[in-house]
Design a protein around this motif. Structure first.
Motif: not given
Length: 318
Positions: A28, A59-60, A155, A189
């Protein structure tokens, strides 16, 4: 019994060629986009983290103008010295204005994308469970015994973590039905601890109680950068007996990049408030005809090499 000699060592390495394990990671990167790519120290740290991995789920990722990921790929390949890093990305996902992408960054000499699809749960027959539905990618891993591996990223939305982790069971079943792969890995996540998933809720989560699934990152593992938090938010879950057998012993862990790269907590938090999580798969060496040589786990190779080396040392004193 005689101590092993040089010919023994040569024969051993001929029969048991060493191939590096395949490292799979999930990170993340906390609002990764053009702003972070523009900061040299942050960019360099992210590149150092990613170059350790053969496949990494980012991620993100918030790259609305589509510039950050191409710039990241260019930098990864520049550092490596050849065009080896590639990526596959989902569309921007999210119910409202806040949206993210799942991006798999991978080494094209170690992994090949064979298929992918976007899981959808926002149609009349099913409730809209996920804020960011998994973007599922099928990889061919030529140097491992597990040639066909599906990665399922997630996520979760923190406030809905219990519901979304439970719903990953439905995604898992859908992947099995669609492709019938030998190995499935769910990773990301999950926000699977502390305020978001109380211990009493675990027995209600199908993904947790399913006996065919193995949770490689345990509840005791801290995947957070801040010293005042200790939460196992980020997880790796696997399905498949063959896949389970090929996990390198002790390789499933959170990667403490601040300690490894000599960063202060404040410096690390500019990169992310999460550690990457990772696991390694044993490799095999491919012959000229594309067939696998004898599979020998990396840990066993190291132990045997140490034993042979000790024998040579002993012989030199006799």
């Amino acid at each position: 019994m005689r101590a092993p000699g040089i010919l023994d060592l040569a024969l051993f390495w001929f029969i048991c060629p060493l191939a590096a394990p395949v490292r799979i990671c999930a990170f993340n990167a906390q609002r990764f986009g053009e702003t972070k790519m523009a900061k040299i120290t942050i960019r360099n740290t992210i590149v150092q983290i990613l170059t350790r991995c053969d496949i990494c789920l980012l991620q993100e990722v918030q790259d609305a103008r589509g510039r950050a990921i191409p710039a990241l790929m260019k930098e990864l390949n520049r550092v490596h010295g050849s065009e080896v890093f590639a990526h596959i990305s989902s569309a921007a996902l999210g119910r409202k204005s806040y949206q993210e992408k799942y991006v798999f960054v991978y080494r094209s000499d170690r992994a090949e994308v064979t298929d992918s699809y976007q899981y959808e749960d926002n149609h009349p027959e099913k409730p809209d469970v996920f804020a960011r539905e998994p973007f599922i990618v099928r990889f061919h891993l030529p140097t491992t015994a597990v040639k066909d591996l599906v990665l399922v990223p997630q996520h979760t939305s923190p406030q809905d973590a219990v519901k979304e982790i439970d719903a990953l069971y439905d995604v898992f079943q859908a992947v099995k039905e669609r492709w019938k792969p030998k190995g499935i890995m769910l990773l990301g996540d999950f926000n699977a601890d502390c305020d978001y998933v109380a211990k009493k809720r675990w027995p209600q989560i199908r993904l947790r109680v399913e006996p065919s699934l193995t949770w490689l990152i345990g509840d005791e593992v801290d995947t957070t950068v801040r010293a005042n938090t200790n939460c196992a938010y980020d997880r790796i879950v696997i399905y498949g007996e063959k896949l389970a057998r090929e996990i390198v012993l002790g390789s499933a862990r959170a990667y403490d990049f601040p300690q490894s790269l000599g960063l202060s907590e404040a410096e690390a938090l500019e990169v992310s408030d999460h550690y990457p999580v990772e696991v390694q798969l044993n490799s095999v060496q491919l012959g000229k005809n594309g067939q696998n040589h004898l599979l020998v786990p990396t840990t066993l190779i190291l132990l045997l090499t140490a034993s042979l080396g000790l024998g040579l040392l002993t012989q030199s004193f006799l």
